[in-house]
Design a protein around this motif. Structure first.
Motif, PDB file in Angstrom:
ATOM      1  N   ILE A  36       0.858  -1.326   0.019  1.00 32.63           N
ATOM      2  CA  ILE A  36      -0.036   0.010   0.079  1.00 32.63           C
ATOM      3  C   ILE A  36       0.823   1.170   0.040  1.00 32.63           C
ATOM      4  CG2 ILE A  36      -1.722   1.318   1.349  1.00 32.63           C
ATOM      5  CD1 ILE A  36      -2.568  -1.426   2.179  1.00 32.63           C
ATOM      6  N   ASN A  38       1.207   5.585  -0.052  1.00 36.29           N
ATOM      7  CA  ASN A  38       0.596   6.935  -0.051  1.00 36.29           C
ATOM      8  C   ASN A  38       0.627   7.753  -1.048  1.00 36.29           C
ATOM      9  OD1 ASN A  38      -0.685   6.266   2.510  1.00 36.29           O
ATOM     10  ND2 ASN A  38       1.172   6.532   3.367  1.00 36.29           N
ATOM     11  N   ILE A 131      -4.446   6.627  -1.758  1.00 37.78           N
ATOM     12  CA  ILE A 131      -3.694   5.664  -1.312  1.00 37.78           C
ATOM     13  C   ILE A 131      -3.863   4.518  -2.385  1.00 37.78           C
ATOM     14  CG2 ILE A 131      -3.781   3.822   0.343  1.00 37.78           C
ATOM     15  CD1 ILE A 131      -4.564   5.872   2.349  1.00 37.78           C
ATOM     16  N   LYS A 172       7.817   1.896  -2.526  1.00 42.46           N
ATOM     17  CA  LYS A 172       7.158   2.537  -1.823  1.00 42.46           C
ATOM     18  C   LYS A 172       7.647   3.711  -0.994  1.00 42.46           C
ATOM     19  CE  LYS A 172       4.813   2.158   2.620  1.00 42.46           C
ATOM     20  NZ  LYS A 172       3.226   1.903   3.025  1.00 42.46           N
ATOM     21  N   GLU A 176       6.838   7.664  -1.855  1.00 43.56           N
ATOM     22  CA  GLU A 176       6.663   8.401  -0.734  1.00 43.56           C
ATOM     23  C   GLU A 176       7.543   9.581  -0.440  1.00 43.56           C
ATOM     24  OE1 GLU A 176       5.264   5.853   2.265  1.00 43.56           O
ATOM     25  OE2 GLU A 176       3.504   5.526   1.336  1.00 43.56           O
TER      26      GLU A 176
END
Length: 179
Positions: A36, A38, A131, A172, A176
């Motif tokens: 996952i 953001n 998200i 990720k 991010e």
């Protein structure tokens, strides 16, 4: 002589048992992992759809280390290709190509390492605004008869999963950090 024949019979029996076990295993090894992030799909898709960006996050590039990789074809997206040679043991020669894309949600890559062709797919799913879930799936065809290769692939499955997990963590972190 009986001891020798017993050992030969035992080895032959183990080989037959391994062949029988491999026969019932799937012909394609599949490994799926997700993370996952953001971010929005438009933040993630460019990194999945440009092989040049893979150097900073992809599992294969982590294995290749500092091997020079030549990029050709399209600037990004479908038709973009990469190739290398003189790589480390197990990755001596290879190539990859983006075979399909659907912006901003899907990229499929065909990878060839030492003549073994596999495929990697990355999908971007919107979890909620801001998200996304990135799902990565590797499919590696396993050799046929005598089916021993399927056992070897099954034993490597966890290593492949760990490499894919590490790659998704790098992806990720990179996305991010740049937002």
């Amino acid at each position: 002589m009986k001891l020798f024949l017993g050992i030969v019979f035992g080895i032959f029996s183990l080989f037959l048992a391994a062949c029988a076990a491999g026969y019932f295993m799937p012909a394609t090894l599949e490994v799926e992992r997700s993370t996952i992030i953001n971010a929005y799909p438009d933040d993630v898709f460019p990194l999945l759809n440009d092989l040049k960006s893979y150097k900073s996050w992809a599992a294969l590039d982590d294995q290749l280390g500092q091997v020079p990789i030549l990029t050709g074809g399209a600037e990004s997206g479908m038709g973009q290709t990469q190739a290398w040679q003189n790589g480390p043991k197990g990755y001596e020669v290879g190539s990859r190509e983006i075979m399909q894309e659907s912006a901003p949600e899907f990229v499929q890559i065909q990878v060839s390492v030492n003549g073994q062709v596999s495929s990697t797919m990355h999908a971007i799913l919107i979890t909620e605004p801001g998200i996304v879930t990135v799902l990565s799936k590797r499919e590696i065809p396993q050799p046929g008869f005598p089916y021993i290769g399927r056992l070897r692939g099954f034993m490597r499955k966890q290593q492949i999963a760990d490499n894919l997990d590490a790659a998704l963590v790098r992806l990720k972190t990179q996305i991010e950090a740049n937002l």
